[in-house]
Design a protein around this motif. Structure first.
Motif, PDB file in Angstrom:
ATOM      1  N   ASP A  95       0.451  -1.478   0.029  1.00  0.00           N
ATOM      2  CA  ASP A  95       0.149  -0.125  -0.110  1.00  0.00           C
ATOM      3  C   ASP A  95       0.461   1.391   0.294  1.00  0.00           C
ATOM      4  O   ASP A  95       0.516   1.954  -0.730  1.00  0.00           O
ATOM      5  CB  ASP A  95      -1.044   0.102   0.673  1.00  0.00           C
ATOM      6  CG  ASP A  95      -1.763  -0.877   1.359  1.00  0.00           C
ATOM      7  OD1 ASP A  95      -2.439  -1.576   0.143  1.00  0.00           O
ATOM      8  OD2 ASP A  95      -2.455  -1.351   2.079  1.00  0.00           O
ATOM      9  N   HIS A  96       2.150   1.404   0.183  1.00  0.00           N
ATOM     10  CA  HIS A  96       3.050   2.530   0.440  1.00  0.00           C
ATOM     11  C   HIS A  96       4.623   1.894   0.091  1.00  0.00           C
ATOM     12  O   HIS A  96       5.588   3.093   0.325  1.00  0.00           O
ATOM     13  CB  HIS A  96       2.617   2.279   2.033  1.00  0.00           C
ATOM     14  CG  HIS A  96       1.708   2.991   3.390  1.00  0.00           C
ATOM     15  ND1 HIS A  96       0.784   3.976   2.664  1.00  0.00           N
ATOM     16  CD2 HIS A  96       1.358   2.543   4.482  1.00  0.00           C
ATOM     17  CE1 HIS A  96      -0.302   3.356   3.428  1.00  0.00           C
ATOM     18  NE2 HIS A  96       0.000   2.847   4.471  1.00  0.00           N
ATOM     19  N   GLY A  97       4.578   1.499  -0.639  1.00  0.00           N
ATOM     20  CA  GLY A  97       5.894   0.946  -1.056  1.00  0.00           C
ATOM     21  C   GLY A  97       7.266   1.427  -0.235  1.00  0.00           C
ATOM     22  O   GLY A  97       8.156   1.707  -0.862  1.00  0.00           O
ATOM     23  N   VAL A  98       7.010   0.809   0.696  1.00  0.00           N
ATOM     24  CA  VAL A  98       7.888   0.607   1.957  1.00  0.00           C
ATOM     25  C   VAL A  98       9.188  -0.228   1.496  1.00  0.00           C
ATOM     26  O   VAL A  98       9.170  -1.386   0.719  1.00  0.00           O
ATOM     27  CB  VAL A  98       6.988  -0.114   3.479  1.00  0.00           C
ATOM     28  CG1 VAL A  98       8.851   0.484   4.286  1.00  0.00           C
ATOM     29  CG2 VAL A  98       6.269   0.429   3.507  1.00  0.00           C
ATOM     30  N   ILE A  99      10.305   0.303   1.763  1.00  0.00           N
ATOM     31  CA  ILE A  99      11.857  -0.504   1.680  1.00  0.00           C
ATOM     32  C   ILE A  99      12.811  -0.773   3.247  1.00  0.00           C
ATOM     33  O   ILE A  99      12.286  -0.404   3.537  1.00  0.00           O
ATOM     34  CB  ILE A  99      12.891   0.087   0.470  1.00  0.00           C
ATOM     35  CG1 ILE A  99      12.875   1.553   1.263  1.00  0.00           C
ATOM     36  CG2 ILE A  99      11.466   1.007  -0.895  1.00  0.00           C
ATOM     37  CD1 ILE A  99      13.798   2.115   0.142  1.00  0.00           C
TER      38      ILE A  99
END
Length: 148
Positions: A95-99
């Motif tokens: 959902d948030h493009g977390v890395i």
């Protein structure tokens, strides 16, 4: 699927992350920086509460990492080298493009600079991410992810 890494050899071959829990294949899975980089990368340029100015973070998209290991749980328990622990719903990853950050401003990050792995959200992209909920999920010096 990944193979286990011994933790011996060149710096890029040392184990820096262990993933275990509900996933396809062998558990625990020990990953080196080279194995993480082989998954593919993403970049987030954002401000954080822990840095001055905009920082460019490069790392592995956590959604891609979870897909690669066949994670099938409802929670990712992230534990840092200093035993800080946080729970992250895997939906955050897509959902948030977390890395899972490996580099800041083009250089690998060591333990003294909150490395070698740091959970980074694109805080500047969505105002709702600038809250204690998401800041508390941004563990640095990540060592283990347990999928439950």
């Amino acid at each position: 699927m990944f193979s286990l890494v011994s933790g011996q050899g060149l710096a890029g071959d040392n184990v820096i992350l262990t993933i275990n829990g509900k996933m396809t294949g062998s558990s625990p899975l020990n990953l080196s920086r080279a194995k993480l980089e082989a998954i593919g990368g993403a970049t987030i340029a954002t401000t954080t509460p822990w840095h001055d100015g905009v920082i460019t973070f490069e790392g592995v998209p956590l959604s891609k990492l979870m897909e690669k290991v066949g994670a099938n749980g409802k929670t990712a328990f992230v534990v840092a080298l200093n035993d800080y622990a946080t729970e992250i719903p895997p939906s955050d990853f897509s959902d948030h493009g977390v890395i899972l950050e490996l580099k800041q401003n083009g250089r690998y990050v060591d333990v003294a600079d909150k490395g070698p792995l740091f959970v980074i959200y694109p805080y500047d992209d969505k105002p709702e991410l600038k809250s204690e909920v998401y800041f508390s999920r941004s563990a640095w010096r990540v060592r283990t992810i347990t999928i439950e």
